[in-house]
Enzyme design. Structure first.
Site, mmCIF file in Angstrom:
data_model
loop_
_atom_site.group_PDB
_atom_site.id
_atom_site.type_symbol
_atom_site.label_atom_id
_atom_site.label_comp_id
_atom_site.label_asym_id
_atom_site.label_seq_id
_atom_site.Cartn_x
_atom_site.Cartn_y
_atom_site.Cartn_z
ATOM 1 C CG ASN A 7 -1.887 1.272 1.495
ATOM 2 O OD1 ASN A 7 -1.385 1.995 1.168
ATOM 3 N ND2 ASN A 7 -3.054 0.950 1.848
ATOM 4 C CG HIS A 10 0.870 6.192 4.816
ATOM 5 N ND1 HIS A 10 0.206 7.208 5.287
ATOM 6 C CD2 HIS A 10 0.360 5.013 5.164
ATOM 7 C CE1 HIS A 10 -0.945 6.610 5.853
ATOM 8 N NE2 HIS A 10 -0.735 5.297 5.858
ATOM 9 C CG HIS A 43 -8.279 4.074 1.162
ATOM 10 N ND1 HIS A 43 -8.496 3.959 2.522
ATOM 11 C CD2 HIS A 43 -9.621 4.411 0.718
ATOM 12 C CE1 HIS A 43 -9.964 4.040 2.976
ATOM 13 N NE2 HIS A 43 -10.411 4.397 1.794
ATOM 14 N NE ARG A 45 -9.652 8.249 4.389
ATOM 15 C CZ ARG A 45 -9.825 7.613 5.364
ATOM 16 N NH1 ARG A 45 -9.073 6.430 5.461
ATOM 17 N NH2 ARG A 45 -10.678 7.718 6.101
ATOM 18 N NE ARG A 49 -7.710 11.237 5.507
ATOM 19 C CZ ARG A 49 -8.244 10.525 6.690
ATOM 20 N NH1 ARG A 49 -7.399 9.943 7.374
ATOM 21 N NH2 ARG A 49 -9.538 10.963 6.976
ATOM 22 C CD GLU A 70 -7.154 -0.433 1.313
ATOM 23 O OE1 GLU A 70 -7.103 0.795 1.871
ATOM 24 O OE2 GLU A 70 -6.075 -1.162 1.614
ATOM 25 C CB THR A 101 -9.593 1.461 7.452
ATOM 26 O OG1 THR A 101 -8.984 1.860 6.427
ATOM 27 C CG2 THR A 101 -10.942 0.846 7.420
ATOM 28 C CD GLU A 151 -7.290 -6.275 3.536
ATOM 29 O OE1 GLU A 151 -7.331 -5.841 2.523
ATOM 30 O OE2 GLU A 151 -6.794 -5.529 4.214
ATOM 31 C CG HIS A 191 -5.574 -1.723 9.377
ATOM 32 N ND1 HIS A 191 -5.206 -1.277 10.465
ATOM 33 C CD2 HIS A 191 -6.201 -0.749 8.716
ATOM 34 C CE1 HIS A 191 -5.414 0.194 10.337
ATOM 35 N NE2 HIS A 191 -6.217 0.334 9.117
HETATM 36 N N1 PXP Z 1 -5.926 -3.052 4.327
HETATM 37 C C1 PXP Z 1 -7.008 -1.957 4.501
HETATM 38 C C2 PXP Z 1 -8.374 -2.378 4.041
HETATM 39 C C3 PXP Z 1 -6.758 -0.663 4.864
HETATM 40 O O1 PXP Z 1 -7.811 -0.023 4.978
HETATM 41 C C4 PXP Z 1 -5.514 -0.287 5.074
HETATM 42 C C5 PXP Z 1 -4.889 0.785 5.397
HETATM 43 O O2 PXP Z 1 -4.960 1.635 4.343
HETATM 44 C C6 PXP Z 1 -4.360 -1.493 4.849
HETATM 45 C C7 PXP Z 1 -4.744 -2.635 4.754
HETATM 46 C C8 PXP Z 1 -2.763 -1.395 5.034
HETATM 47 O O3 PXP Z 1 -2.735 -1.171 6.734
HETATM 48 P P1 PXP Z 1 -1.400 -0.524 7.131
HETATM 49 O O4 PXP Z 1 -1.042 0.808 6.392
HETATM 50 O O5 PXP Z 1 -1.439 -0.558 8.419
HETATM 51 O O6 PXP Z 1 -0.182 -1.570 6.806
#
Ligand code: PXP
Length: 242
Positions: A7, A10, A43, A45, A49, A70, A101, A151, A191
């Site tokens: 992901n 960030h 994601h 959003r 953001r 996402e 989330t 998931e 997550h």
């Molecule tokens: N899965 C989902 C559905 C999420 O919303 C997120 C955060 O955007 C992640 C996985 C990844 O989580 P993390 O950034 O804590 O590894």
């Protein structure tokens, strides 16, 4: 299977702090793929953001692996998904004030609109996962709704301090994953997974894929994206072969 979807939200968070053009999540995604990522997750959003529409459209054209979008189950996102055609959509709950989330989707209270929403995406050839808490009722609801998979939210396990709480959360995750597989659902986890806690979840053979962002992008500040992705992938593969 032990796929890692990285992901890159960030990377965009840092860029948006200055409303500038770098660092670019598109570049980060390309490096993550070169380092062994099996997929890229973003994601988009409602408040934009971090990831911007532009990122999504370029990633669709540039990544060589699988794009997982996402998104919240809104009309706006539905239209974007149909236009972009990611390989997969993961439907998540979304609240404006949250830092990330916070919990799984409510798949039980009013499943019919969600069922139609999922069907619409699947009719367009997009695989759909629902992000849910590790509970048997949620897993069964995903099956009834007709998603390709789910998931499992690993956040409570990841945040647990006490060993007994951690153990209890791991058991919930395991039981949900076993049930999900038994029902023939694609079974993913994500997550809060990091370099210290991913092993216990990755050791569960029921999981097909792990979606991990924050810990990888954080580590990449010190070691670079390539090393950070490689190390996470190595940990996942090593945990599974034990
Ligand atoms: N899965 C989902 C559905 C999420 O919303 C997120 C955060 O955007 C992640 C996985 C990844 O989580 P993390 O950034 O804590 O590894």
């Amino acid at each position: 299977m032990s796929r890692l979807s990285v992901n890159v939200d960030h990377v965009a968070t840092v860029r948006q702090a200055r409303l500038a053009s770098e660092p670019d999540p598109v570049t980060a995604a390309a490096i993550a793929e070169l380092a062994g990522a099996d997929g890229i997750t973003v994601h988009l959003r409602e408040d934009r953001r971090h990831i911007q529409d532009r990122d999504l459209y370029i990633l669709r054209k540039t990544i060589k692996t699988r794009l997982n979008l996402e998104m919240a189950a809104t009309k706006e996102m539905f239209d974007i998904a149909l236009e972009v055609k990611p390989d997969m959509v993961t439907i998540v709950p979304e609240k404006r004030q949250e830092l990330t989330t916070e919990g799984g989707l409510d798949v039980k209270t009013n499943p019919d609109p969600l069922k139609r929403y999922v069907q619409g995406l699947r009719d367009a050839g997009i695989s759909v996962n629902l992000f849910v808490d590790p509970s048997p009722d949620a897993v069964k609801a995903c099956h009834r709704i007709g998603s390709d998979g789910l998931e499992i939210h690993t956040g409570r396990y990841a945040e647990a301090f006490q060993d007994n709480v951690k153990e209890a959360e791991l058991k919930r995750i395991y039981d949900a994953a076993v049930l999900s597989k038994r029902l023939g659902l694609k079974t993913h986890a994500g997550h809060g997974l990091d370099y210290n806690n991913v092993q216990n979840v990755a050791a569960m053979q029921e999981f097909d894929e792990f979606a991990i962002g924050y810990s990888i992008i954080s580590r990449s500040i010190y070691t670079g994206i390539e090393n950070a992705v490689r190390e996470m992938k190595r940990l996942i593969v090593a945990s599974r072969s034990k």
